[in-house]
Motif scaffolding. Structure first.
Motif, PDB file in Angstrom:
ATOM      1  N   GLY A   1       0.751  -1.165   0.017  1.00 24.84           N
ATOM      2  CA  GLY A   1       0.028  -0.307  -0.025  1.00 24.84           C
ATOM      3  C   GLY A   1       0.875   1.191  -0.044  1.00 24.84           C
ATOM      4  O   GLY A   1       0.645   2.207  -0.775  1.00 24.84           O
ATOM      5  N   VAL A   2       1.928   1.144   0.625  1.00 21.96           N
ATOM      6  CA  VAL A   2       2.669   2.421   0.904  1.00 21.96           C
ATOM      7  C   VAL A   2       3.528   2.714  -0.403  1.00 21.96           C
ATOM      8  O   VAL A   2       3.566   3.654  -1.070  1.00 21.96           O
ATOM      9  CB  VAL A   2       3.808   2.251   1.972  1.00 21.96           C
ATOM     10  N   MET A   3       3.836   1.538  -1.005  1.00 22.44           N
ATOM     11  CA  MET A   3       4.648   1.732  -2.298  1.00 22.44           C
ATOM     12  C   MET A   3       3.605   2.165  -3.331  1.00 22.44           C
ATOM     13  O   MET A   3       4.239   3.079  -4.338  1.00 22.44           O
ATOM     14  CB  MET A   3       5.484   0.303  -2.827  1.00 22.44           C
ATOM     15  N   ARG A   4       2.459   1.691  -3.456  1.00 23.51           N
ATOM     16  CA  ARG A   4       1.743   2.147  -4.515  1.00 23.51           C
ATOM     17  C   ARG A   4       1.215   3.628  -4.125  1.00 23.51           C
ATOM     18  O   ARG A   4       1.002   4.546  -5.314  1.00 23.51           O
ATOM     19  CB  ARG A   4       0.203   1.263  -4.273  1.00 23.51           C
ATOM     20  N   LEU A   5       0.925   4.223  -3.035  1.00 20.77           N
ATOM     21  CA  LEU A   5       0.876   5.425  -2.858  1.00 20.77           C
ATOM     22  C   LEU A   5       1.909   6.189  -3.301  1.00 20.77           C
ATOM     23  O   LEU A   5       2.090   7.284  -3.944  1.00 20.77           O
ATOM     24  CB  LEU A   5       0.609   5.710  -1.277  1.00 20.77           C
ATOM     25  N   LEU A   6       3.370   5.729  -2.773  1.00 25.21           N
ATOM     26  CA  LEU A   6       4.480   6.667  -3.322  1.00 25.21           C
ATOM     27  C   LEU A   6       4.849   6.714  -4.770  1.00 25.21           C
ATOM     28  O   LEU A   6       5.290   7.804  -5.399  1.00 25.21           O
ATOM     29  CB  LEU A   6       5.689   6.048  -2.548  1.00 25.21           C
ATOM     30  N   ARG A   7       4.078   5.626  -5.498  1.00 27.51           N
ATOM     31  CA  ARG A   7       4.496   5.734  -7.051  1.00 27.51           C
ATOM     32  C   ARG A   7       3.399   6.567  -7.622  1.00 27.51           C
ATOM     33  O   ARG A   7       3.871   7.008  -8.935  1.00 27.51           O
ATOM     34  CB  ARG A   7       4.256   4.241  -7.417  1.00 27.51           C
ATOM     35  N   THR A   8       2.649   7.171  -6.950  1.00 24.83           N
ATOM     36  CA  THR A   8       1.662   8.097  -7.541  1.00 24.83           C
ATOM     37  C   THR A   8       2.186   9.494  -7.526  1.00 24.83           C
ATOM     38  O   THR A   8       1.824  10.516  -8.290  1.00 24.83           O
ATOM     39  CB  THR A   8       0.477   8.307  -6.909  1.00 24.83           C
ATOM     40  N   ALA A   9       3.567   9.605  -6.855  1.00 32.03           N
ATOM     41  CA  ALA A   9       4.190  11.030  -6.686  1.00 32.03           C
ATOM     42  C   ALA A   9       5.456  10.810  -7.768  1.00 32.03           C
ATOM     43  O   ALA A   9       6.370  10.294  -7.406  1.00 32.03           O
ATOM     44  CB  ALA A   9       4.690  11.042  -5.313  1.00 32.03           C
ATOM     45  N   PRO A  10       5.369  11.764  -8.807  1.00 31.05           N
ATOM     46  CA  PRO A  10       6.488  11.496  -9.625  1.00 31.05           C
ATOM     47  C   PRO A  10       7.881  12.137  -9.230  1.00 31.05           C
ATOM     48  O   PRO A  10       8.722  11.791  -9.854  1.00 31.05           O
ATOM     49  CB  PRO A  10       5.843  12.533 -10.885  1.00 31.05           C
ATOM     50  N   HIS A  11       7.841  12.643  -8.129  1.00 27.08           N
ATOM     51  CA  HIS A  11       9.354  13.121  -7.683  1.00 27.08           C
ATOM     52  C   HIS A  11       9.936  12.065  -6.696  1.00 27.08           C
ATOM     53  O   HIS A  11      10.676  12.394  -6.077  1.00 27.08           O
ATOM     54  CB  HIS A  11       9.163  14.657  -7.064  1.00 27.08           C
ATOM     55  N   ILE A  12       9.158  10.855  -6.437  1.00 34.32           N
ATOM     56  CA  ILE A  12       9.661  10.079  -5.506  1.00 34.32           C
ATOM     57  C   ILE A  12       9.890   8.739  -6.237  1.00 34.32           C
ATOM     58  O   ILE A  12       9.242   8.227  -7.119  1.00 34.32           O
ATOM     59  CB  ILE A  12       8.555   9.541  -4.640  1.00 34.32           C
ATOM     60  N   GLU A  13      11.178   8.016  -5.932  1.00 30.60           N
ATOM     61  CA  GLU A  13      11.687   6.953  -6.594  1.00 30.60           C
ATOM     62  C   GLU A  13      11.734   5.902  -5.453  1.00 30.60           C
ATOM     63  O   GLU A  13      12.543   6.110  -4.565  1.00 30.60           O
ATOM     64  CB  GLU A  13      12.950   7.004  -7.219  1.00 30.60           C
ATOM     65  N   ILE A  14      10.981   4.806  -5.401  1.00 25.93           N
ATOM     66  CA  ILE A  14      11.390   3.538  -4.513  1.00 25.93           C
ATOM     67  C   ILE A  14      12.479   2.782  -5.081  1.00 25.93           C
ATOM     68  O   ILE A  14      12.607   2.165  -6.132  1.00 25.93           O
ATOM     69  CB  ILE A  14      10.050   2.598  -4.618  1.00 25.93           C
ATOM     70  N   VAL A  15      13.507   2.807  -4.249  1.00 24.43           N
ATOM     71  CA  VAL A  15      14.655   1.897  -4.590  1.00 24.43           C
ATOM     72  C   VAL A  15      14.796   0.596  -3.826  1.00 24.43           C
ATOM     73  O   VAL A  15      15.779  -0.174  -4.230  1.00 24.43           O
ATOM     74  CB  VAL A  15      16.023   2.774  -4.286  1.00 24.43           C
ATOM     75  N   GLY A  16      13.760   0.212  -3.130  1.00 22.38           N
ATOM     76  CA  GLY A  16      13.778  -1.100  -2.360  1.00 22.38           C
ATOM     77  C   GLY A  16      12.875  -1.094  -1.476  1.00 22.38           C
ATOM     78  O   GLY A  16      12.198  -0.208  -0.923  1.00 22.38           O
ATOM     79  N   GLU A  17      12.530  -2.269  -0.822  1.00 21.29           N
ATOM     80  CA  GLU A  17      11.359  -2.823   0.224  1.00 21.29           C
ATOM     81  C   GLU A  17      12.137  -3.667   1.120  1.00 21.29           C
ATOM     82  O   GLU A  17      13.039  -4.735   0.559  1.00 21.29           O
ATOM     83  CB  GLU A  17      10.172  -2.966  -0.504  1.00 21.29           C
ATOM     84  N   ALA A  18      11.802  -3.553   2.367  1.00 22.30           N
ATOM     85  CA  ALA A  18      12.322  -4.670   3.363  1.00 22.30           C
ATOM     86  C   ALA A  18      11.460  -5.212   4.318  1.00 22.30           C
ATOM     87  O   ALA A  18      10.381  -4.240   4.717  1.00 22.30           O
ATOM     88  CB  ALA A  18      13.678  -3.981   3.905  1.00 22.30           C
ATOM     89  N   PRO A  19      11.354  -6.419   4.558  1.00 26.12           N
ATOM     90  CA  PRO A  19      10.469  -6.948   5.620  1.00 26.12           C
ATOM     91  C   PRO A  19      11.000  -6.821   7.233  1.00 26.12           C
ATOM     92  O   PRO A  19      10.108  -7.124   8.023  1.00 26.12           O
ATOM     93  CB  PRO A  19      10.195  -8.278   5.283  1.00 26.12           C
TER      94      PRO A  19
END
Length: 214
Positions: free
Chosen positions: A19-37
């Motif tokens: 859910g967080v990554m889906r939200l952040l991907r709507t912001a063009p100035h934010i790039e997700i470089v990884g995810e961790a459990p």
């Protein structure tokens, strides 16, 4: 913003990370470089990828068997340079929130607040500002002792004494284990409580329980 903000998302719940990554991907100035459990995976990501902001839960499995990320954050904040950290949480205990600010986090967002709060927190973090979402601000404003952001960070020795104390060791037992005087241990315990905004033993135990130390 011309340069994208590089973000790593860390949470032990898959649905929250998605859910967080889906939200952040709507912001063009934010790039997700990884995810961790967990913090072990987070540490590996930070060693591999350049990152501006870490978005993390606080109750996530930690390194060395811990059940929270506080110890990891302490080590992270001692590094220079280090990424900003925005905590995403359901915790509303004022002392706990105060402790996170004392620790050095750049923002705290309650999961019950609006989704855009997280993007606002990330933007504030990279601008050098401290961000509190609405629910977090209410919790802190209604407490008797509002925290001073970024002030009173516990020393390594104070944190060591604090952890041992909430694990059930008496002051004299901690003194014997760490080969220090009982007076020194008592002073470091009181200093840790003061910096964390904790006034009573019950406050201390409640705080420790909130971050998974007790």
């Amino acid at each position: 913003m011309t340069q994208k903000i590089r973000v790593i998302v860390a949470d032990d719940h898959d649905c929250v990370r998605v859910g967080v990554m889906r939200l952040l991907r709507t912001a063009p100035h934010i790039e997700i470089v990884g995810e961790a459990p967990d913090t072990r995976a987070l540490a590996e990501l930070l060693d591999t990828y350049a990152c501006d902001v870490v978005v993390s839960d606080i109750g996530m499995p930690g390194i060395d068997g811990a059940s929270n990320v506080v110890s990891f954050l302490r080590r992270l904040f001692r590094a220079r340079p280090h990424p900003c950290v925005v905590v995403l949480t359901m915790i509303c205990h004022a002392h706990m929130l105060s402790g996170l600010l004392h620790l050095g986090v750049a923002g705290i967002v309650d999961k019950r607040d609006t989704a855009t709060s997280l993007i606002d927190a990330i933007e504030a973090a990279v601008s050098g500002r401290v961000y509190l979402s609405d629910q977090v601000r209410v919790a802190i404003d209604t407490s008797d002792a509002p925290p001073q952001p970024r002030a009173g960070v516990l020393s390594a020795r104070e944190w060591e004494v604090f952890q041992l104390y909430v694990q059930g060791l008496a002051v004299h037992e901690i003194a014997a284990r760490l080969q220090r005087s009982g007076k020194t241990i008592s002073t470091q315990k009181r200093s840790a409580m003061r910096k964390l905004g904790l006034e009573t033993e019950n406050d201390l135990i409640d705080y420790a329980r909130q971050i998974g130390l007790a």
